[in-house]
Design a protein around this motif. Structure first.
Motif, PDB file in Angstrom:
ATOM      1  N   ILE A  24       1.302   7.518   5.846  1.00  0.00           N
ATOM      2  CA  ILE A  24       0.685   6.148   5.595  1.00  0.00           C
ATOM      3  C   ILE A  24       2.192   5.476   6.424  1.00  0.00           C
ATOM      4  CG2 ILE A  24       0.708   4.021   4.008  1.00  0.00           C
ATOM      5  CD1 ILE A  24      -0.577   5.912   2.034  1.00  0.00           C
ATOM      6  N   PHE A  25       3.338   5.445   6.031  1.00  0.00           N
ATOM      7  CA  PHE A  25       4.463   4.640   6.370  1.00  0.00           C
ATOM      8  C   PHE A  25       5.055   5.041   7.957  1.00  0.00           C
ATOM      9  CE2 PHE A  25       4.090   3.651   2.086  1.00  0.00           C
ATOM     10  CZ  PHE A  25       4.395   2.277   1.876  1.00  0.00           C
TER      11      PHE A  25
ATOM     12  N   ALA B 284       0.877  -1.327   0.013  1.00  0.00           N
ATOM     13  CA  ALA B 284       0.013  -0.112   0.089  1.00  0.00           C
ATOM     14  C   ALA B 284       0.942   1.241  -0.034  1.00  0.00           C
ATOM     15  CB  ALA B 284      -0.832   0.026   1.158  1.00  0.00           C
ATOM     16  N   SER B 285       0.262   2.331  -0.850  1.00  0.00           N
ATOM     17  CA  SER B 285       1.186   3.489  -0.862  1.00  0.00           C
ATOM     18  C   SER B 285       0.090   4.334  -1.407  1.00  0.00           C
ATOM     19  CB  SER B 285       2.430   3.576  -1.693  1.00  0.00           C
ATOM     20  OG  SER B 285       2.304   3.100  -2.950  1.00  0.00           O
TER      21      SER B 285
ATOM     22  N   VAL C 105      11.348   5.687   5.696  1.00  0.00           N
ATOM     23  CA  VAL C 105      10.307   6.399   6.677  1.00  0.00           C
ATOM     24  C   VAL C 105       9.972   5.394   7.624  1.00  0.00           C
ATOM     25  CG1 VAL C 105       7.911   7.558   6.910  1.00  0.00           C
ATOM     26  CG2 VAL C 105       9.488   8.212   5.001  1.00  0.00           C
ATOM     27  N   LEU C 106       9.402   4.275   7.190  1.00  0.00           N
ATOM     28  CA  LEU C 106       8.976   2.922   7.772  1.00  0.00           C
ATOM     29  C   LEU C 106      10.070   2.572   8.960  1.00  0.00           C
ATOM     30  CD1 LEU C 106       6.372   0.895   7.833  1.00  0.00           C
ATOM     31  CD2 LEU C 106       7.979  -0.503   6.595  1.00  0.00           C
ATOM     32  N   ALA C 107      11.468   2.738   8.469  1.00  0.00           N
ATOM     33  CA  ALA C 107      12.349   2.185   9.331  1.00  0.00           C
ATOM     34  C   ALA C 107      12.783   3.084  10.492  1.00  0.00           C
ATOM     35  CB  ALA C 107      13.857   1.965   8.631  1.00  0.00           C
ATOM     36  N   ALA C 108      12.546   4.405  10.171  1.00  0.00           N
ATOM     37  CA  ALA C 108      12.826   5.641  11.143  1.00  0.00           C
ATOM     38  C   ALA C 108      11.596   5.461  12.216  1.00  0.00           C
ATOM     39  CB  ALA C 108      12.637   6.755  10.350  1.00  0.00           C
TER      40      ALA C 108
ATOM     41  N   ALA D 242       3.265   1.178  14.480  1.00  0.00           N
ATOM     42  CA  ALA D 242       2.757  -0.229  14.792  1.00  0.00           C
ATOM     43  C   ALA D 242       3.468  -1.270  14.693  1.00  0.00           C
ATOM     44  CB  ALA D 242       1.687  -0.444  13.730  1.00  0.00           C
ATOM     45  N   ILE D 243       4.545  -1.429  13.603  1.00  0.00           N
ATOM     46  CA  ILE D 243       5.425  -2.414  13.733  1.00  0.00           C
ATOM     47  C   ILE D 243       6.339  -2.412  14.776  1.00  0.00           C
ATOM     48  CG2 ILE D 243       7.660  -3.241  12.481  1.00  0.00           C
ATOM     49  CD1 ILE D 243       6.010  -2.612   9.894  1.00  0.00           C
ATOM     50  N   ASN D 244       6.784  -1.217  15.174  1.00  0.00           N
ATOM     51  CA  ASN D 244       7.685  -0.892  16.450  1.00  0.00           C
ATOM     52  C   ASN D 244       7.128  -1.701  17.527  1.00  0.00           C
ATOM     53  OD1 ASN D 244      10.604   0.373  17.224  1.00  0.00           O
ATOM     54  ND2 ASN D 244       9.016   1.334  18.412  1.00  0.00           N
TER      55      ASN D 244
END
Length: 326
Positions: free
Chosen positions: A108-109, A88-89, A139-142, A115-117
């Motif tokens: 989004i990310f 999704a993006s 962005v997701l990893a940050a 949530a992943i964190n």
């Protein structure tokens, strides 16, 4: 049979998911001995569609599919997840400013990274497909700082596969005839760098078979613009080719490969690319881990190539700044 792993697919009601979900359940990605508990994540209005997707997957009677559910809540979906496939993006719309495009995807990310964190396993592996893939991955990893950066990857395997395909068309050969290190450096964008100097076709250097003029004037621009060309012809972005590339990336990452493949992973200083961005490098994989390989021919020793490598890096830094990461 191994113990089941929990796999989350975002954008699960979309067209790429439609192509990729049956292959995941069949075992093409994680291996034919790996059972899966599948979680489909999408926005609330898509839940009715996801119920239909679940029904179809159930009707396929996949032996590896042990459980399946749908959710619109990232905190629920990513709970104890082993792998996340981020499809999704926010799609790019004609006339959209680049800053607006990056900002919408950042929202989004950021949410999904948080949530992943918070709830995913700390060993989770994450593959980002939704564009702009490299910066979305950053962005997701940050926003998931408790997950090692080596556990994140953005998809440049599609560009890698396109490169192999175009060489095959030009040389009138098959992928099995191509050996060595054909790879993609940089961003999944028009600044990506194709590298063929370590590769051979039927034992001969690539340039000797297809010609240096083709590589410079046709090959690289064709790979850089392939996505736009497909949109121009069919009126929509790549679907099953993107799905196939994602499956290839998952398989090689999780099952392993001795062959050099292209993966956008966290930069570490290799090839002169400073730490801080997700950049496509030549990699090999074993035991669920990737490693950037040292090519026989070092592209940084070629001033023209090195300039291209740096240009793609600078674009990623610019994107990261617009996304508010730098």
């Amino acid at each position: 049979m191994k113990s089941p792993i929990k796999v989350v697919v975002t954008g699960a009601a979309g067209r790429i998911a439609n192509s990729i979900l049956p292959r995941i359940c069949h075992g093409d990605g994680f291996g034919f001995d790996q059972p899966i508990d599948l979680v489909l994540l999408d926005i609330a209005p898509a839940l009715k569609v996801l119920n239909g997707v679940i029904m179809e997957l159930q009707d396929c009677s996949f032996p590896l599919l042990r459980g399946i559910e749908a959710s619109a809540d990232p905190m629920v979906a990513f709970k104890d997840a082993d792998f996340a496939l981020m499809l999704a993006s926010c799609p790019y719309q004609p006339g959209m400013m680049r800053l607006d495009f990056l900002t919408r995807n950042k929202a989004i990310f950021k949410e999904q990274g948080i949530a992943i964190n918070a709830v995913a396993k700390k060993t989770i592996k994450v593959l980002v497909v939704g564009n702009p893939a490299n910066t979305n991955c950053l962005v997701l990893a940050a926003h998931a700082p408790s997950i090692p950066r080596k556990n994140f990857c953005a998809l440049t395997r599609l560009d890698h596969n396109r490169a192999i395909s175009q060489l095959c068309f030009q040389a009138k050969c098959t992928p099995a005839d191509i050996s060595g290190s054909i790879c993609i450096f940089g961003n999944h964008s028009s600044t990506m760098v194709t590298f063929t100097e370590d590769g051979t076709i039927k034992g001969k250097p690539v340039a000797d078979v297809v010609g240096k003029e083709f590589l410079v004037s046709q090959f690289e621009p064709r790979i850089q613009e392939r996505g736009y060309a497909i949109i121009s012809e069919k009126g929509s972005p790549s679907v099953f080719s993107a799905a196939s590339a994602a499956i290839d990336c998952i398989h090689d990452w999780m099952v392993g490969t001795d062959r050099v493949v292209s993966m956008a992973v966290a930069s570490s200083g290799k090839y002169g690319i400073p730490e801080g961005v997700f950049y496509s490098f030549p990699c090999v994989c074993k035991g669920g881990e990737w490693e950037i390989v040292d090519l026989k021919v070092d592209p940084t020793r070629n001033p023209e190539l090195n300039t291209k490598l740096q240009k793609s890096y600078e674009e990623l830094v610019s994107e990261a700044k617009m996304a508010g990461i730098y």
